[in-house]
Motif scaffolding. Structure first.
Motif, PDB file in Angstrom:
ATOM      1  N   ALA A 152       1.105  -1.722   0.019  1.00  0.00           N
ATOM      2  CA  ALA A 152       0.210   0.057   0.112  1.00  0.00           C
ATOM      3  C   ALA A 152       1.189   1.444  -0.101  1.00  0.00           C
ATOM      4  CB  ALA A 152      -1.002  -0.106   1.021  1.00  0.00           C
ATOM      5  N   THR A 153       2.318   1.201  -0.697  1.00  0.00           N
ATOM      6  CA  THR A 153       2.992   1.777  -0.419  1.00  0.00           C
ATOM      7  C   THR A 153       2.860   3.001  -1.815  1.00  0.00           C
ATOM      8  OG1 THR A 153       4.707   0.414  -1.324  1.00  0.00           O
ATOM      9  CG2 THR A 153       4.714   1.434   0.938  1.00  0.00           C
ATOM     10  N   PRO A 154       3.562   4.132  -1.806  1.00  0.00           N
ATOM     11  CA  PRO A 154       3.273   4.829  -3.128  1.00  0.00           C
ATOM     12  C   PRO A 154       3.919   4.270  -4.417  1.00  0.00           C
ATOM     13  CG  PRO A 154       3.634   6.032  -0.925  1.00  0.00           C
ATOM     14  CD  PRO A 154       4.030   4.971  -0.959  1.00  0.00           C
ATOM     15  N   THR A 155       4.285   3.274  -4.402  1.00  0.00           N
ATOM     16  CA  THR A 155       4.991   3.142  -5.757  1.00  0.00           C
ATOM     17  C   THR A 155       4.439   1.323  -6.147  1.00  0.00           C
ATOM     18  OG1 THR A 155       7.013   1.367  -4.692  1.00  0.00           O
ATOM     19  CG2 THR A 155       7.126   4.083  -5.544  1.00  0.00           C
ATOM     20  N   THR A 156       4.001   0.616  -4.821  1.00  0.00           N
ATOM     21  CA  THR A 156       3.612  -0.480  -4.977  1.00  0.00           C
ATOM     22  C   THR A 156       2.270  -1.199  -5.948  1.00  0.00           C
ATOM     23  OG1 THR A 156       2.696  -0.158  -2.947  1.00  0.00           O
ATOM     24  CG2 THR A 156       4.590  -1.865  -2.897  1.00  0.00           C
ATOM     25  N   ARG A 208       0.716  13.141   2.715  1.00  0.00           N
ATOM     26  CA  ARG A 208      -0.578  12.408   2.767  1.00  0.00           C
ATOM     27  C   ARG A 208       0.035  11.128   3.661  1.00  0.00           C
ATOM     28  NH1 ARG A 208      -5.057  16.070   2.609  1.00  0.00           N
ATOM     29  NH2 ARG A 208      -4.309  17.874   0.671  1.00  0.00           N
ATOM     30  N   PRO A 209      -1.125  10.536   4.272  1.00  0.00           N
ATOM     31  CA  PRO A 209      -1.328   9.176   4.914  1.00  0.00           C
ATOM     32  C   PRO A 209      -1.082   8.356   3.831  1.00  0.00           C
ATOM     33  CG  PRO A 209      -2.916  10.627   6.034  1.00  0.00           C
ATOM     34  CD  PRO A 209      -2.207  10.800   4.378  1.00  0.00           C
ATOM     35  N   VAL A 210      -0.636   7.232   4.217  1.00  0.00           N
ATOM     36  CA  VAL A 210      -0.293   6.005   2.815  1.00  0.00           C
ATOM     37  C   VAL A 210      -1.512   5.613   3.106  1.00  0.00           C
ATOM     38  CG1 VAL A 210       2.305   5.610   2.329  1.00  0.00           C
ATOM     39  CG2 VAL A 210       0.755   4.579   4.206  1.00  0.00           C
ATOM     40  N   VAL A 211      -1.886   4.549   1.974  1.00  0.00           N
ATOM     41  CA  VAL A 211      -3.230   4.004   2.192  1.00  0.00           C
ATOM     42  C   VAL A 211      -3.165   3.060   3.923  1.00  0.00           C
ATOM     43  CG1 VAL A 211      -4.242   1.910   1.117  1.00  0.00           C
ATOM     44  CG2 VAL A 211      -3.821   3.637   0.339  1.00  0.00           C
ATOM     45  N   ASN A 212      -3.671   3.036   3.869  1.00  0.00           N
ATOM     46  CA  ASN A 212      -4.497   2.241   5.489  1.00  0.00           C
ATOM     47  C   ASN A 212      -3.488   2.351   6.705  1.00  0.00           C
ATOM     48  OD1 ASN A 212      -6.160   0.153   4.246  1.00  0.00           O
ATOM     49  ND2 ASN A 212      -4.361  -1.026   3.652  1.00  0.00           N
ATOM     50  N   THR A 213      -3.446   4.030   6.558  1.00  0.00           N
ATOM     51  CA  THR A 213      -2.698   4.488   7.767  1.00  0.00           C
ATOM     52  C   THR A 213      -3.605   6.025   7.508  1.00  0.00           C
ATOM     53  OG1 THR A 213      -0.678   3.528   7.737  1.00  0.00           O
ATOM     54  CG2 THR A 213      -0.372   5.681   8.335  1.00  0.00           C
ATOM     55  N   GLY A 230       0.712  20.701  16.979  1.00  0.00           N
ATOM     56  CA  GLY A 230      -0.014  20.182  18.150  1.00  0.00           C
ATOM     57  C   GLY A 230       1.054  19.232  17.500  1.00  0.00           C
ATOM     58  N   GLU A 231       0.615  18.034  18.125  1.00  0.00           N
ATOM     59  CA  GLU A 231       2.102  16.672  18.134  1.00  0.00           C
ATOM     60  C   GLU A 231       1.014  15.691  16.979  1.00  0.00           C
ATOM     61  OE1 GLU A 231       3.738  13.382  21.765  1.00  0.00           O
ATOM     62  OE2 GLU A 231       1.806  15.604  21.740  1.00  0.00           O
ATOM     63  N   LEU A 232       1.621  14.989  16.051  1.00  0.00           N
ATOM     64  CA  LEU A 232       1.530  14.023  15.390  1.00  0.00           C
ATOM     65  C   LEU A 232       1.515  12.522  15.947  1.00  0.00           C
ATOM     66  CD1 LEU A 232       1.311  13.462  12.436  1.00  0.00           C
ATOM     67  CD2 LEU A 232       3.347  13.093  12.181  1.00  0.00           C
ATOM     68  N   PHE A 233       0.124  11.764  15.640  1.00  0.00           N
ATOM     69  CA  PHE A 233       0.283  10.506  15.994  1.00  0.00           C
ATOM     70  C   PHE A 233       0.129   9.582  14.897  1.00  0.00           C
ATOM     71  CE2 PHE A 233      -0.649  12.818  20.396  1.00  0.00           C
ATOM     72  CZ  PHE A 233      -0.302  12.215  20.976  1.00  0.00           C
ATOM     73  N   ILE A 234       0.083   8.765  14.347  1.00  0.00           N
ATOM     74  CA  ILE A 234      -0.340   7.951  13.075  1.00  0.00           C
ATOM     75  C   ILE A 234      -0.851   6.366  13.802  1.00  0.00           C
ATOM     76  CG2 ILE A 234       1.309   5.865  11.963  1.00  0.00           C
ATOM     77  CD1 ILE A 234       3.435   7.909  12.454  1.00  0.00           C
ATOM     78  N   GLY A 235      -1.517   6.054  13.078  1.00  0.00           N
ATOM     79  CA  GLY A 235      -2.373   5.066  13.010  1.00  0.00           C
ATOM     80  C   GLY A 235      -2.681   4.338  12.230  1.00  0.00           C
ATOM     81  N   GLY A 236      -2.753   2.940  12.543  1.00  0.00           N
ATOM     82  CA  GLY A 236      -3.297   2.119  11.394  1.00  0.00           C
ATOM     83  C   GLY A 236      -2.616   0.608  11.940  1.00  0.00           C
TER      84      GLY A 236
END
Length: 213
Positions: free
Chosen positions: A6-10, A149-154, A172-178
């Motif tokens: 799900a990355t920008p190239t695959t 921007r977020p990759v797919v599923n993130t 603010g503070e950056l949070f990552i989910g997925g």
């Protein structure tokens, strides 16, 4: 490995894609370099460390092996561009990240003979391997290169100290989910509890947010 397909190239990869594998297996970029191509039927080409760190040798290897996709740390990108500004002209995709970008080096690479797609990626090890991406098509004078921007599923969220989203332009503070977010730190429950929080934005139970700091 949730994010490898799900990355920008695959989405553009297949049997004619040759991904360079130059990262140490202990470095999270190797996750993408190894499992990314295998997940989508592309090919992996192992390049030794000495070649990866020698701009002239790396340029030759990219051409000789028909490499189409390359991942570099920002520091190595800077080193290669300084010595061989057109080193990446034969690539379809060049992904780079890992530290603050030098806009001058990026502009130099774009001017000298860029890859088809130059992609700035961001993602701490805790969010294996990439969380966001930005297609770099130019660098404004005295500008910066965004993390994108977020990759797919993130998902990514900029939150205040009470975990409320902040308006655009507010610090603010950056949070990552997925699903790419790690489960925590081995044998460090206190640090895990501090950094990995329940994902209050998720629709499924048990999801986590990583507090990047």
């Amino acid at each position: 490995i949730p994010d490898c397909s799900a990355t920008p190239t695959t989405s553009r990869c297949g049997p004619t894609t040759f991904v360079a594998q130059g990262a140490d297996a202990a470095f999270d970029a190797a996750t993408y370099e190894i499992w990314g191509p295998l997940a989508v039927g592309a090919r992996m080409v192992v390049i030794d460390k000495d070649t990866m760190l020698d701009p002239v040798a790396l340029t030759g290897a990219l051409t000789r092996h028909g490499i189409t996709t390359l991942v570099l740390t920002t520091a190595v990108l800077n080193q290669v561009v300084a010595a061989q500004p057109d080193a990446f002209r034969t690539l379809r995709h060049l992904l780079f990240g890992g530290e603050a970008v030098n806009p001058d080096r990026v502009a130099q690479a774009l001017a000298a003979g860029p890859p088809q797609r130059l992609i700035h990626c961001y993602g701490p090890t805790e969010a294996t391997s990439f969380a966001t991406w930005h297609l770099v098509e130019g660098v404004a004078e005295h500008g910066t290169v965004p993390i994108g921007r977020p990759v797919v599923n993130t998902s990514v969220h900029v939150l205040d100290e009470r975990l409320n989203p902040v308006p655009a332009g507010v610090v603010g503070e950056l949070f990552i989910g997925g699903p790419g977010v790690a489960r925590g730190y081995l044998a460090r429950p206190a640090l895990t509890a501090e950094r990995f929080l329940p994902d209050i934005f998720a629709t499924a139970p048990g999801e986590r947010l990583y507090r990047t700091g």
